[in-house]
Design a protein around this motif. Structure first.
Motif, PDB file in Angstrom:
ATOM      1  N   UNK A  30       0.854  -1.191   0.000  1.00 46.98           N
ATOM      2  CA  UNK A  30       0.000   0.000   0.000  1.00 46.98           C
ATOM      3  C   UNK A  30       0.892   1.244   0.000  1.00 46.98           C
ATOM      4  N   UNK A  31       0.561   2.168  -0.899  1.00 49.58           N
ATOM      5  CA  UNK A  31       1.404   3.351  -1.058  1.00 49.58           C
ATOM      6  C   UNK A  31       0.557   4.618  -1.051  1.00 49.58           C
TER       7      UNK A  31
ATOM      8  N   UNK B  41      -3.254   2.021  -4.014  1.00 51.59           N
ATOM      9  CA  UNK B  41      -2.796   3.407  -4.094  1.00 51.59           C
ATOM     10  C   UNK B  41      -3.775   4.371  -3.422  1.00 51.59           C
ATOM     11  N   UNK B  42      -3.246   5.089  -2.446  1.00 48.20           N
ATOM     12  CA  UNK B  42      -3.951   6.249  -1.879  1.00 48.20           C
ATOM     13  C   UNK B  42      -3.253   7.499  -2.413  1.00 48.20           C
ATOM     14  N   UNK B  43      -4.010   8.536  -2.716  1.00 43.98           N
ATOM     15  CA  UNK B  43      -3.416   9.777  -3.200  1.00 43.98           C
ATOM     16  C   UNK B  43      -3.685  10.902  -2.213  1.00 43.98           C
TER      17      UNK B  43
ATOM     18  N   UNK C 222      -7.969   5.076  -2.814  1.00 43.74           N
ATOM     19  CA  UNK C 222      -8.390   5.914  -1.696  1.00 43.74           C
ATOM     20  C   UNK C 222      -7.868   7.326  -1.923  1.00 43.74           C
ATOM     21  N   UNK C 223      -8.585   8.298  -1.404  1.00 41.79           N
ATOM     22  CA  UNK C 223      -8.208   9.703  -1.568  1.00 41.79           C
ATOM     23  C   UNK C 223      -8.137  10.361  -0.194  1.00 41.79           C
TER      24      UNK C 223
ATOM     25  N   UNK D 162      -1.794   3.095   7.672  1.00 35.01           N
ATOM     26  CA  UNK D 162      -2.020   1.843   6.961  1.00 35.01           C
ATOM     27  C   UNK D 162      -1.260   1.673   5.673  1.00 35.01           C
ATOM     28  N   UNK D 163      -0.374   2.620   5.318  1.00 33.28           N
ATOM     29  CA  UNK D 163       0.388   2.455   4.083  1.00 33.28           C
ATOM     30  C   UNK D 163       1.805   1.982   4.411  1.00 33.28           C
TER      31      UNK D 163
END
Length: 294
Positions: A3-4, A28-30, A55-56, A73-74
């Protein structure tokens, strides 16, 4: 699945980073200031990415409280945060140094294993305000509690070469010196793929990277005229003509001084690095012309 968090995901490189990390199997979360921009195409052909992010987190690196939970969580963080020019009241210090530092502290609180930062090639020997704050942040990253800091140092983007094509379209290209300094610029998509590869690898902390072809500056100018089917008209400006302007510009307009000195230094040395990627500058120039003519 790793997770990044990708910071700066609506910028030119950031959009390609989202695409590349997703293609390599990452969740991917941004981190963005405005989620709506994810659905729009970005500059220089960079893609809309709203349909592929997982996710945002809406936040602003210059507002520390807005970052709370961004790294929760990343496993990894990749920051493409940085000003290409000063906008509004935000300064290069605010964004390139203090903003990235706030994100780094948030990553430390959540025990992130790897923090990747997009710097510039030869930044350690440059002396201008833009690179100064980027370089200052890399020192903080090296001394952080992050187990694996990764600093990516690209030579320059194809998008930066667009200005040369614009000059050629207007009739003349202006270069510093003899135009003999060398550069192998890289496409944003190739650079993003390189970053994803580096994140997956047991890599060293600092990596320089460039595109597949090394050019002299005058060869880039000639290429721009070639794709336009125009006779090359290149004006070579001696360094001694430009350099005396900087002390005055520094007093009159510090922002323009920072930008001008950055490009002056970059144009006044060889900026080459190990080649990577498949995209060629000639094809990129043709793509720009196709867009302009459509």
């Amino acid at each position: 699945m790793k997770r990044i968090l990708i910071a700066g995901a609506t910028g030119y490189l950031g959009r390609y980073l989202v695409k590349s990390f997703k293609e390599q199997g990452f969740w991917v979360r941004v981190l963005v200031r405005d989620r709506g921009t994810l659905a729009q195409n970005g500059p220089f052909f960079s893609p809309a990415v709203s349909s592929i992010v997982d996710d945002i987190h809406v936040g602003d690196v210059t507002k520390p409280n807005s970052l709370t939970g961004a790294c929760n969580g990343v496993d990894y963080v990749c920051s493409a945060i940085g000003l290409t020019r000063q906008a509004g009241e935000q300064t290069f210090y605010d964004v390139d140094y203090a903003g990235n530092l706030q994100l780094l502290r948030e990553a430390e609180r959540h025990n992130v294993a790897k923090f990747m930062y997009i710097h510039v090639c030869k930044g350690e020997i440059m002396n201008n305000p833009i690179v100064f704050y980027k370089q200052a942040f890399t020192k903080q990253l090296h001394h952080s509690t992050i187990p694996t800091p990764i600093i990516i140092k690209p030579t320059g983007y194809f998008s930066d070469m667009s200005d040369i094509l614009k000059m050629a379209q207007s009739g003349r290209v202006y270069l510093l010196g003899s135009g003999s300094y060398k550069l192998n610029p890289i496409h944003g998509e190739d650079l993003a793929d390189y970053c994803a590869d580096a994140m997956n690898a047991n890599t060293v902390s600092e990596l320089e990277v460039g595109g597949p072809t090394v050019f002299m500056h005058r060869e880039i100018a000639s290429l721009a005229f070639k794709v336009l089917h125009k006779q090359p008209k290149i004006v070579y400006i001696p360094h001694v003509v430009i350099k005396p302007i900087f002390p005055v510009l520094k007093v009159i307009n510090p922002t323009w001084y920072a930008l001008a000195s950055f490009f002056y230094e970059g144009m006044g040395m060889d900026v080459t690095a190990p080649p990577y990627g498949k995209e060629e500058l000639k094809d990129y120039f043709h793509s720009l012309l196709d867009i302009n003519n459509s």
